[in-house]
Design a protein around this motif. Structure first.
Motif, PDB file in Angstrom:
ATOM      1  N   GLN A  76      -1.882  -8.594   6.174  1.00 44.09           N
ATOM      2  CA  GLN A  76      -0.686  -7.867   5.743  1.00 44.09           C
ATOM      3  C   GLN A  76       0.233  -7.597   6.912  1.00 44.09           C
ATOM      4  OE1 GLN A  76      -0.544  -4.876   2.560  1.00 44.09           O
ATOM      5  NE2 GLN A  76      -0.109  -3.381   4.135  1.00 44.09           N
ATOM      6  N   LEU A  77       1.487  -7.989   6.740  1.00 45.83           N
ATOM      7  CA  LEU A  77       2.539  -7.649   7.682  1.00 45.83           C
ATOM      8  C   LEU A  77       3.432  -6.607   7.024  1.00 45.83           C
ATOM      9  CD1 LEU A  77       3.479 -11.239   8.882  1.00 45.83           C
ATOM     10  CD2 LEU A  77       2.019  -9.586  10.046  1.00 45.83           C
ATOM     11  N   PHE A  78       3.900  -5.652   7.797  1.00 41.20           N
ATOM     12  CA  PHE A  78       4.693  -4.582   7.216  1.00 41.20           C
ATOM     13  C   PHE A  78       6.184  -4.917   7.156  1.00 41.20           C
ATOM     14  CE2 PHE A  78       0.802  -2.520   8.556  1.00 41.20           C
ATOM     15  CZ  PHE A  78       0.523  -1.688   7.485  1.00 41.20           C
ATOM     16  N   THR A 118      -4.223  -1.108  -6.099  1.00 44.24           N
ATOM     17  CA  THR A 118      -3.271  -0.413  -6.968  1.00 44.24           C
ATOM     18  C   THR A 118      -1.813  -0.732  -6.658  1.00 44.24           C
ATOM     19  OG1 THR A 118      -3.444   1.537  -5.528  1.00 44.24           O
ATOM     20  CG2 THR A 118      -4.794   1.509  -7.530  1.00 44.24           C
ATOM     21  N   LYS A 119      -1.549  -1.480  -5.583  1.00 45.59           N
ATOM     22  CA  LYS A 119      -0.165  -1.942  -5.402  1.00 45.59           C
ATOM     23  C   LYS A 119       0.237  -2.859  -6.547  1.00 45.59           C
ATOM     24  CE  LYS A 119      -0.359  -3.470  -1.120  1.00 45.59           C
ATOM     25  NZ  LYS A 119      -1.713  -3.081  -0.695  1.00 45.59           N
ATOM     26  N   HIS A 120      -0.752  -3.310  -7.310  1.00 42.23           N
ATOM     27  CA  HIS A 120      -0.463  -4.054  -8.539  1.00 42.23           C
ATOM     28  C   HIS A 120       0.409  -3.221  -9.469  1.00 42.23           C
ATOM     29  CE1 HIS A 120      -1.616  -7.198 -11.548  1.00 42.23           C
ATOM     30  NE2 HIS A 120      -1.305  -6.237 -12.395  1.00 42.23           N
ATOM     31  N   TYR A 121       0.240  -1.888  -9.424  1.00 42.13           N
ATOM     32  CA  TYR A 121       0.935  -0.971 -10.345  1.00 42.13           C
ATOM     33  C   TYR A 121       2.076  -0.189  -9.687  1.00 42.13           C
ATOM     34  CZ  TYR A 121      -3.527  -1.802 -12.677  1.00 42.13           C
ATOM     35  OH  TYR A 121      -4.635  -2.392 -13.233  1.00 42.13           O
ATOM     36  N   ILE A 122       2.063  -0.117  -8.356  1.00 39.54           N
ATOM     37  CA  ILE A 122       3.094   0.692  -7.691  1.00 39.54           C
ATOM     38  C   ILE A 122       4.003  -0.129  -6.791  1.00 39.54           C
ATOM     39  CG2 ILE A 122       1.736   2.806  -7.814  1.00 39.54           C
ATOM     40  CD1 ILE A 122       0.875   2.437  -4.965  1.00 39.54           C
ATOM     41  N   ASP A 127       6.694  -2.485   2.282  1.00 37.25           N
ATOM     42  CA  ASP A 127       7.831  -3.338   2.627  1.00 37.25           C
ATOM     43  C   ASP A 127       9.042  -2.434   2.876  1.00 37.25           C
ATOM     44  OD1 ASP A 127      10.119  -5.002   2.629  1.00 37.25           O
ATOM     45  OD2 ASP A 127       9.130  -6.470   1.353  1.00 37.25           O
ATOM     46  N   PRO A 128       9.534  -2.329   4.120  1.00 41.85           N
ATOM     47  CA  PRO A 128      10.636  -1.398   4.418  1.00 41.85           C
ATOM     48  C   PRO A 128      11.921  -1.713   3.669  1.00 41.85           C
ATOM     49  CG  PRO A 128      10.205  -2.866   6.290  1.00 41.85           C
ATOM     50  CD  PRO A 128       9.080  -3.067   5.318  1.00 41.85           C
ATOM     51  N   SER A 129      12.126  -2.975   3.297  1.00 49.00           N
ATOM     52  CA  SER A 129      13.360  -3.334   2.595  1.00 49.00           C
ATOM     53  C   SER A 129      13.389  -2.768   1.174  1.00 49.00           C
ATOM     54  CB  SER A 129      13.520  -4.855   2.555  1.00 49.00           C
ATOM     55  OG  SER A 129      12.546  -5.451   1.708  1.00 49.00           O
ATOM     56  N   LEU A 130      12.211  -2.379   0.647  1.00 50.47           N
ATOM     57  CA  LEU A 130      12.137  -1.851  -0.720  1.00 50.47           C
ATOM     58  C   LEU A 130      11.910  -0.350  -0.757  1.00 50.47           C
ATOM     59  CD1 LEU A 130       9.931  -4.697  -2.253  1.00 50.47           C
ATOM     60  CD2 LEU A 130      12.367  -4.321  -2.650  1.00 50.47           C
ATOM     61  N   PRO A 151       8.194  -9.046  -5.206  1.00 46.79           N
ATOM     62  CA  PRO A 151       7.170  -9.906  -4.604  1.00 46.79           C
ATOM     63  C   PRO A 151       5.892  -9.094  -4.411  1.00 46.79           C
ATOM     64  CG  PRO A 151       9.250 -10.015  -3.371  1.00 46.79           C
ATOM     65  CD  PRO A 151       9.391  -8.879  -4.345  1.00 46.79           C
ATOM     66  N   ASN A 152       4.745  -9.707  -4.639  1.00 47.72           N
ATOM     67  CA  ASN A 152       3.483  -8.991  -4.502  1.00 47.72           C
ATOM     68  C   ASN A 152       2.387 -10.027  -4.271  1.00 47.72           C
ATOM     69  OD1 ASN A 152       1.077  -7.451  -4.910  1.00 47.72           O
ATOM     70  ND2 ASN A 152       2.237  -5.988  -6.141  1.00 47.72           N
ATOM     71  N   PHE A 153       1.734  -9.955  -3.118  1.00 49.52           N
ATOM     72  CA  PHE A 153       0.743 -10.994  -2.842  1.00 49.52           C
ATOM     73  C   PHE A 153      -0.471 -10.873  -3.761  1.00 49.52           C
ATOM     74  CE2 PHE A 153      -1.176  -7.953   0.258  1.00 49.52           C
ATOM     75  CZ  PHE A 153      -2.538  -8.191   0.089  1.00 49.52           C
ATOM     76  N   TYR A 154      -0.684  -9.709  -4.364  1.00 48.57           N
ATOM     77  CA  TYR A 154      -1.743  -9.591  -5.373  1.00 48.57           C
ATOM     78  C   TYR A 154      -1.454 -10.508  -6.566  1.00 48.57           C
ATOM     79  CZ  TYR A 154      -3.410  -5.305  -3.047  1.00 48.57           C
ATOM     80  OH  TYR A 154      -3.921  -4.386  -2.160  1.00 48.57           O
ATOM     81  N   TYR A 155      -0.210 -10.503  -7.026  1.00 49.57           N
ATOM     82  CA  TYR A 155       0.169 -11.370  -8.147  1.00 49.57           C
ATOM     83  C   TYR A 155      -0.015 -12.834  -7.762  1.00 49.57           C
ATOM     84  CZ  TYR A 155       2.735  -7.159  -9.788  1.00 49.57           C
ATOM     85  OH  TYR A 155       3.099  -5.896 -10.184  1.00 49.57           O
TER      86      TYR A 155
END
Length: 365
Positions: A76-78, A118-122, A127-130, A151-155
């Motif tokens: 993960q990169l921030f 849970t980033k799947h749901y939140i 990501d600072p741009s969001l 964008p979501n790497f889980y998806y």
């Protein structure tokens, strides 16, 4: 955290596996740490999953043996969630391709368990741009919630394993905040809290709660790494759980008020009740001279601990986001129970147990 618990569970002779006991290969980019018992794996393979040639070179010799992959790795990169999509998709693609190379011996791979959260749901909260723009689902989080428009790497990883559905089955395991033992996990909240408490104790500083009033008073949940391991293995050998996504939390909730009392007792620091007027920035506190990595070095030396650097074992920035949520971080376990998984843990007891493990491993005093 999850890898250690899965290895321990797989090596337990009572753990179910069709056809006999599990043979466990551990795999990571870095060499096996000294605190990781070699008896937990039959062999340990180091390689760089971002390098397809290196991955093939290291995994092809065992590709004819591997029947199940328990995928708990992530990068993960921030800076950007889109970069996270690329990095994580590349790693998993390289590993699956290496294990499914067509050769004289046909690949035996039949199931992959995929660790997400849970980033799947939140949404991609780091990501600072969001920042400030994300719209999330309402808790308790449920598996049938539609995907969020970010964008979501889980998806991306879910879509990737689903694309292999003609060749193998999969299961997805969406954890809450994982508590377990490791010196290398990117998001080890318990280890971060342990380091913070020990620095406060060492410096004679008050063990202040660094979050907001909402999280102090409202509910949150966690995932004991042992429960997570149990669900991974259950799904890997249970036909009805194939090609499904499941939440995985302990099945109970806690308030950070209660958690802070438990942590204060465990680490022998005075409990300090939350005061709105005393909100402070613990990230800046850790950066101050003599208040962060330098002090942790002193603690490691004083207690003869496993050599770690504070920056490598803590996630102050990530945990700070969680402790400033304005919603209850709680997952529904109904689907898991309906499908037959009944693993659970008492979170406050789990915290005590895992702190004990971290102490036995000489990672914290």
């Amino acid at each position: 955290m999850a890898g250690l618990a899965i290895a321990e569970s797989l090596m337990n002779p009572t753990t179910p596996f069709p056809g006999g006991p599990w043979k466990v290969y551990g795999a990571a980019r870095r060499p096996m740490p000294t605190w990781f018992a070699s008896s937990l794996v039959h062999d340990y393979i180091t390689f760089d999953a971002l390098d397809s040639e290196n991955t093939i070179q290291k995994l092809s010799p065992v590709s004819h043996e591997v029947t199940h992959v328990f995928w708990v790795a992530f990068g993960q990169l921030f800076q950007s969630e889109q970069l996270n999509v690329t990095i994580n998709s590349t790693m998993l693609t390289n590993v699956l391709d290496a294990l499914m190379i067509k050769s004289a011996t046909r690949s035996r791979l039949r199931h992959i368990t995929l660790q997400t959260g849970t980033k799947h749901y939140i949404g991609p909260i780091f990501d600072p741009s969001l920042a400030g723009h994300l719209v999330r689902h309402e808790p308790p989080f449920q598996e049938d919630s539609p995907r969020l428009p970010y964008p979501n790497f889980y998806y991306a990883l879910e879509d990737l394993v689903a694309s292999y559905s003609s060749s193998l089955t999969y299961s997805v395991h969406r954890s809450s905040i994982i508590i377990g033992a490791s010196s290398r996990s990117l998001h080890n909240a318990l280890l971060t809290l342990a380091v913070y408490a020990n620095i406060c104790k060492h410096q004679g500083l008050p063990f202040k709660y660094p979050g907001n009033r909402y999280t102090w008073e409202h509910f949150c949940d966690m995932s004991d790494a042992r429960v997570l391991a149990e669900q991974h293995i259950w799904a890997a050998v249970t036909e009805s759980a194939k090609n499904q996504g499941f939440n995985c939390s302990n099945g109970d909730v806690f308030s950070w008020t209660c958690m802070w009392k438990v942590l204060s007792e465990i680490f022998d620091v005075e409990f300090v009740a939350f005061e709105e007027s005393e909100e402070f920035d613990w990230i800046e506190m850790m950066k101050e001279e003599k208040a962060g990595s330098q002090v942790w070095d002193e603690i490691v030396e004083k207690h003869g601990l496993y050599k770690t650097k504070m920056e490598e074992i803590t996630c102050f920035d990530a945990l700070n986001v969680v402790l400033h949520f304005e919603f209850q971080h709680v997952c529904s376990m109904n689907k898991s129970r309906e499908f037959g998984f009944h693993g659970f843990a008492d979170t406050l007891k789990s915290v005590r147990m895992w702190v004990g493990r971290l102490r036995d491993m000489k990672i914290i005093p």
